[in-house]
Design a protein around this motif. Structure first.
Motif, PDB file in Angstrom:
ATOM      1  N   LEU A 101      56.636  39.609  41.808  1.00 24.06           N
ATOM      2  CA  LEU A 101      56.146  39.555  43.196  1.00 24.06           C
ATOM      3  C   LEU A 101      57.069  40.353  44.109  1.00 24.06           C
ATOM      4  O   LEU A 101      56.603  41.110  44.975  1.00 24.06           O
ATOM      5  CB  LEU A 101      56.042  38.109  43.680  1.00 24.06           C
ATOM      6  N   ARG A 102      58.392  40.211  43.909  1.00 23.81           N
ATOM      7  CA  ARG A 102      59.347  40.975  44.718  1.00 23.81           C
ATOM      8  C   ARG A 102      59.078  42.476  44.615  1.00 23.81           C
ATOM      9  O   ARG A 102      58.999  43.176  45.634  1.00 23.81           O
ATOM     10  CB  ARG A 102      60.777  40.686  44.236  1.00 23.81           C
ATOM     11  N   ASP A 103      58.910  42.978  43.384  1.00 22.75           N
ATOM     12  CA  ASP A 103      58.699  44.411  43.210  1.00 22.75           C
ATOM     13  C   ASP A 103      57.382  44.857  43.840  1.00 22.75           C
ATOM     14  O   ASP A 103      57.298  45.925  44.449  1.00 22.75           O
ATOM     15  CB  ASP A 103      58.720  44.779  41.723  1.00 22.75           C
ATOM     16  N   LEU A 104      56.334  44.031  43.694  1.00 21.21           N
ATOM     17  CA  LEU A 104      55.041  44.387  44.283  1.00 21.21           C
ATOM     18  C   LEU A 104      55.161  44.483  45.797  1.00 21.21           C
ATOM     19  O   LEU A 104      54.700  45.434  46.415  1.00 21.21           O
ATOM     20  CB  LEU A 104      53.984  43.337  43.917  1.00 21.21           C
ATOM     21  N   VAL A 105      55.794  43.475  46.407  1.00 22.98           N
ATOM     22  CA  VAL A 105      55.879  43.410  47.862  1.00 22.98           C
ATOM     23  C   VAL A 105      56.729  44.550  48.408  1.00 22.98           C
ATOM     24  O   VAL A 105      56.414  45.144  49.447  1.00 22.98           O
ATOM     25  CB  VAL A 105      56.445  42.034  48.279  1.00 22.98           C
ATOM     26  N   LEU A 106      57.824  44.878  47.712  1.00 20.17           N
ATOM     27  CA  LEU A 106      58.705  45.943  48.186  1.00 20.17           C
ATOM     28  C   LEU A 106      58.163  47.335  47.854  1.00 20.17           C
ATOM     29  O   LEU A 106      58.697  48.341  48.311  1.00 20.17           O
ATOM     30  CB  LEU A 106      60.102  45.797  47.581  1.00 20.17           C
ATOM     31  N   ILE A 150      58.094  48.647  44.793  1.00 23.86           N
ATOM     32  CA  ILE A 150      58.749  49.231  43.618  1.00 23.86           C
ATOM     33  C   ILE A 150      57.704  49.305  42.515  1.00 23.86           C
ATOM     34  O   ILE A 150      57.130  48.289  42.133  1.00 23.86           O
ATOM     35  CB  ILE A 150      59.935  48.353  43.156  1.00 23.86           C
ATOM     36  N   ARG A 151      57.440  50.529  42.001  1.00 25.43           N
ATOM     37  CA  ARG A 151      56.389  50.586  41.000  1.00 25.43           C
ATOM     38  C   ARG A 151      56.720  51.626  39.957  1.00 25.43           C
ATOM     39  O   ARG A 151      57.325  52.647  40.284  1.00 25.43           O
ATOM     40  CB  ARG A 151      55.053  50.889  41.657  1.00 25.43           C
ATOM     41  N   PRO A 152      56.372  51.403  38.711  1.00 24.77           N
ATOM     42  CA  PRO A 152      55.806  50.125  38.278  1.00 24.77           C
ATOM     43  C   PRO A 152      56.860  49.030  38.351  1.00 24.77           C
ATOM     44  O   PRO A 152      58.035  49.343  38.481  1.00 24.77           O
ATOM     45  CB  PRO A 152      55.414  50.404  36.818  1.00 24.77           C
ATOM     46  N   VAL A 153      56.436  47.775  38.286  1.00 19.91           N
ATOM     47  CA  VAL A 153      57.388  46.675  38.386  1.00 19.91           C
ATOM     48  C   VAL A 153      58.397  46.753  37.245  1.00 19.91           C
ATOM     49  O   VAL A 153      58.123  47.347  36.202  1.00 19.91           O
ATOM     50  CB  VAL A 153      56.688  45.305  38.403  1.00 19.91           C
ATOM     51  N   ASN A 154      59.576  46.154  37.488  1.00 20.56           N
ATOM     52  CA  ASN A 154      60.742  46.337  36.621  1.00 20.56           C
ATOM     53  C   ASN A 154      60.467  46.261  35.113  1.00 20.56           C
ATOM     54  O   ASN A 154      60.927  47.088  34.347  1.00 20.56           O
ATOM     55  CB  ASN A 154      61.835  45.342  37.006  1.00 20.56           C
ATOM     56  N   GLY A 174      68.087  39.538  43.078  1.00 20.17           N
ATOM     57  CA  GLY A 174      66.904  39.825  43.902  1.00 20.17           C
ATOM     58  C   GLY A 174      67.301  40.340  45.277  1.00 20.17           C
ATOM     59  O   GLY A 174      66.691  41.284  45.797  1.00 20.17           O
ATOM     60  N   THR A 175      68.339  39.738  45.861  1.00 17.67           N
ATOM     61  CA  THR A 175      68.816  40.183  47.175  1.00 17.67           C
ATOM     62  C   THR A 175      69.323  41.616  47.090  1.00 17.67           C
ATOM     63  O   THR A 175      68.998  42.464  47.933  1.00 17.67           O
ATOM     64  CB  THR A 175      69.938  39.255  47.665  1.00 17.67           C
ATOM     65  N   GLU A 176      70.124  41.888  46.039  1.00 15.11           N
ATOM     66  CA  GLU A 176      70.688  43.219  45.824  1.00 15.11           C
ATOM     67  C   GLU A 176      69.592  44.282  45.690  1.00 15.11           C
ATOM     68  O   GLU A 176      69.662  45.352  46.296  1.00 15.11           O
ATOM     69  CB  GLU A 176      71.565  43.171  44.559  1.00 15.11           C
ATOM     70  N   ILE A 177      68.560  43.961  44.895  1.00 13.52           N
ATOM     71  CA  ILE A 177      67.472  44.932  44.687  1.00 13.52           C
ATOM     72  C   ILE A 177      66.750  45.217  45.998  1.00 13.52           C
ATOM     73  O   ILE A 177      66.402  46.364  46.299  1.00 13.52           O
ATOM     74  CB  ILE A 177      66.509  44.408  43.598  1.00 13.52           C
ATOM     75  N   ALA A 178      66.530  44.178  46.805  1.00 13.62           N
ATOM     76  CA  ALA A 178      65.860  44.383  48.092  1.00 13.62           C
ATOM     77  C   ALA A 178      66.721  45.241  49.015  1.00 13.62           C
ATOM     78  O   ALA A 178      66.217  46.156  49.675  1.00 13.62           O
ATOM     79  CB  ALA A 178      65.553  43.039  48.745  1.00 13.62           C
ATOM     80  N   LEU A 179      68.032  44.956  49.061  1.00 10.16           N
ATOM     81  CA  LEU A 179      68.919  45.751  49.925  1.00 10.16           C
ATOM     82  C   LEU A 179      68.899  47.222  49.506  1.00 10.16           C
ATOM     83  O   LEU A 179      68.905  48.119  50.348  1.00 10.16           O
ATOM     84  CB  LEU A 179      70.354  45.212  49.854  1.00 10.16           C
ATOM     85  N   PRO A 182      68.288  42.554  56.504  1.00  9.24           N
ATOM     86  CA  PRO A 182      68.952  41.413  55.868  1.00  9.24           C
ATOM     87  C   PRO A 182      68.036  40.199  55.680  1.00  9.24           C
ATOM     88  O   PRO A 182      68.120  39.521  54.660  1.00  9.24           O
ATOM     89  CB  PRO A 182      70.096  41.091  56.827  1.00  9.24           C
ATOM     90  N   PHE A 183      67.144  39.924  56.648  1.00  8.82           N
ATOM     91  CA  PHE A 183      66.313  38.728  56.515  1.00  8.82           C
ATOM     92  C   PHE A 183      65.341  38.862  55.355  1.00  8.82           C
ATOM     93  O   PHE A 183      65.156  37.938  54.564  1.00  8.82           O
ATOM     94  CB  PHE A 183      65.563  38.456  57.823  1.00  8.82           C
ATOM     95  N   ILE A 184      64.707  40.037  55.255  1.00  7.07           N
ATOM     96  CA  ILE A 184      63.783  40.254  54.146  1.00  7.07           C
ATOM     97  C   ILE A 184      64.547  40.227  52.812  1.00  7.07           C
ATOM     98  O   ILE A 184      64.053  39.702  51.814  1.00  7.07           O
ATOM     99  CB  ILE A 184      63.037  41.591  54.322  1.00  7.07           C
ATOM    100  N   ALA A 185      65.780  40.747  52.796  1.00  8.37           N
ATOM    101  CA  ALA A 185      66.575  40.733  51.563  1.00  8.37           C
ATOM    102  C   ALA A 185      66.845  39.293  51.118  1.00  8.37           C
ATOM    103  O   ALA A 185      66.744  38.965  49.930  1.00  8.37           O
ATOM    104  CB  ALA A 185      67.883  41.495  51.771  1.00  8.37           C
ATOM    105  N   ILE A 186      67.178  38.433  52.094  1.00  5.40           N
ATOM    106  CA  ILE A 186      67.418  37.018  51.762  1.00  5.40           C
ATOM    107  C   ILE A 186      66.133  36.393  51.214  1.00  5.40           C
ATOM    108  O   ILE A 186      66.127  35.707  50.181  1.00  5.40           O
ATOM    109  CB  ILE A 186      67.924  36.257  53.007  1.00  5.40           C
ATOM    110  N   LEU A 187      65.016  36.678  51.897  1.00  8.42           N
ATOM    111  CA  LEU A 187      63.733  36.118  51.456  1.00  8.42           C
ATOM    112  C   LEU A 187      63.392  36.590  50.039  1.00  8.42           C
ATOM    113  O   LEU A 187      62.901  35.807  49.209  1.00  8.42           O
ATOM    114  CB  LEU A 187      62.637  36.553  52.430  1.00  8.42           C
ATOM    115  N   MET A 188      63.680  37.857  49.737  1.00  8.19           N
ATOM    116  CA  MET A 188      63.392  38.383  48.396  1.00  8.19           C
ATOM    117  C   MET A 188      64.310  37.734  47.358  1.00  8.19           C
ATOM    118  O   MET A 188      63.906  37.511  46.225  1.00  8.19           O
ATOM    119  CB  MET A 188      63.557  39.910  48.375  1.00  8.19           C
TER     120      MET A 188
END
Lengths: 204, 204, 204
Positions: A45-50, A52-56, A105-110, A116-122
């Motif tokens: 879900l994290r990869d889809l929302v951000l 990132i494709r294809p997902v990991n 997950g936080t690291e990948i989002a950053l 920062p808020f979206i990174a925490i949520l991810m």
């Protein structure tokens, strides 16, 4: 080190998926599928929302097969899932996975350049959505919505990671602090049987 | 030919969605929506995960309307869903759809350049996730996790297709062999009432 | 104006999520998460399917925090959710949200260049998938599949918007007509207790 702990967490998540599969009386394919979904639902879900494709796991499917194999082994030795020793160990392995997945997950989002808020949520999503999907598939109200300090421990870990990075700590130190924060709160919740209050009334 | 069978399978999937909708006592909109989700859930998740965008039906919505129309027709003639003749036919049409969707999904994944294992997984997902979403929406533990040889038939078909391609067979011959493998195992499971063992114990 | 109504609708959706969370006896984290999923589930699926990435709230997370805060406030004042006054107001606020989300979702789909049918479907999805995810998380058969004229009101509003645009009306006028159409049908359904017939028989 976080990577190594993520592998332990992945196996713990897969076993928790197999435990839920046993309770829902699934067959061997169901054990494997629920184990995979528990281990990879959050990251997917994290990869889809951000975007990132294809997902990991499309390019690195090794973890996928580890989860499926764990599910199948759990099916074969299913009575073993009841063993008291394993049942005592499982929440602690799961806590390691929770903490490692949160930081990862936080690291990948950053790295994709989110705030920062979206990174925490991810970070929280990576650590909790797999378990949520596991419970939906097994027709339960998800545990993460209902019991114990689980998403909150992930949120604390992710926020600690983001905050210590912002303050200027080098990445490995910040990651370690985020990992320890999530693990400590979750471990305290397990050891002391802490939980958040739930809604008091039921209506309709 | 596989394309033609995919249309038959799509209608069979839509009817199975409408059957589940009838059991959950949904209204006409619910029939249409569950029919669409059953027919397109698998392909949608596959496209999202592989990073194909927009997902297939955004540019070719004809199948979408076929599913919705099938759901609405089933609602109107709802008592017909109980007719013995239809109930006997449905699993066989569904088996055709399972086999066709498996080969199509595997083929689409291979075309995006994924490895063989992910391609097999995508074939299985294309064929089974729609039914899984149908059961989640209707508040059931998904059938694919619980009963009968269903995901396994898809896995056999997808693996056969990938293996025969790898051995050097031309694409139409490999697709036919994958299709026949999935259909044969699924048909044998229906005809002989084969199913995998489920978890023996229930706990907590 | 539609934007302003979308914020009202977002809060109404978040409150409906919290109401479902109260019925499922979730904790404070569960209230916040279900409120967020109810408010953003529809737009997230729309963005994923259309290939808009990252999805809308990654770059504009304000609404996310509004939903989470609404969920938390609802938890704190939980008995307030039972107050007769609020229970009477909620369906009307929800109807505003339904109408606003329908027009917004349709507009966003049109801007990505989809055909009219997909745009209508995306309008309906934006307005209804959040509530559907809310019910799945709380282990209910989704209300949108089961009761009242809900998805149908969204479909009418989206179709009105697309049709009036096609006829040559300027965008704000067409949006207003779509909004009014959805709101009128939904309001009539609430006020007159209209609902679609459901499947008559239950089998197995």
């Amino acid at each position: 080190m976080i990577e190594a702990l993520a592998w332990i967490g992945l196996v713990a998540f897969a076993i928790s998926g197999a435990t839920a599969a046993a309770q829902a009386r699934l067959d061997i394919v169901g054990f494997a599928l629920v184990a995979v979904v528990t281990g990879f639902g959050g990251g997917t879900l994290r990869d889809l929302v951000l975007g990132i494709r294809p997902v990991n796991w499309v390019e690195h499917p090794a973890g996928l097969w580890l989860c499926a194999a764990t599910g199948i082994i759990c099916f074969i030795f299913e009575r073993g899932l009841q063993h008291r020793r394993l049942n005592q160990l499982l929440p602690w392995a799961d806590a390691l996975g929770l903490a490692a997945f949160t930081v990862l997950g936080t690291e990948i989002a950053l790295r994709t350049g989110t705030g920062p808020f979206i990174a925490i949520l991810m970070g929280v999503a990576t650590a909790t959505i797999g378990g949520l999907a596991r419970d939906v598939l097994c027709n339960q109200v998800p545990m993460v919505l209902r019991k114990e300090i689980y998403a909150l421990a992930a949120a604390l870990g992710a926020a600690t990671y983001v905050a210590t990075l912002a303050v200027g700590l080098p990445q490995p130190a910040a990651a370690t602090m985020g990992f320890v924060a999530a693990l400590t709160l979750r471990a305290a919740a397990i050891a002391l049987r802490l939980s958040l209050p739930t809604a008091r009334s039921s209506r309709r």
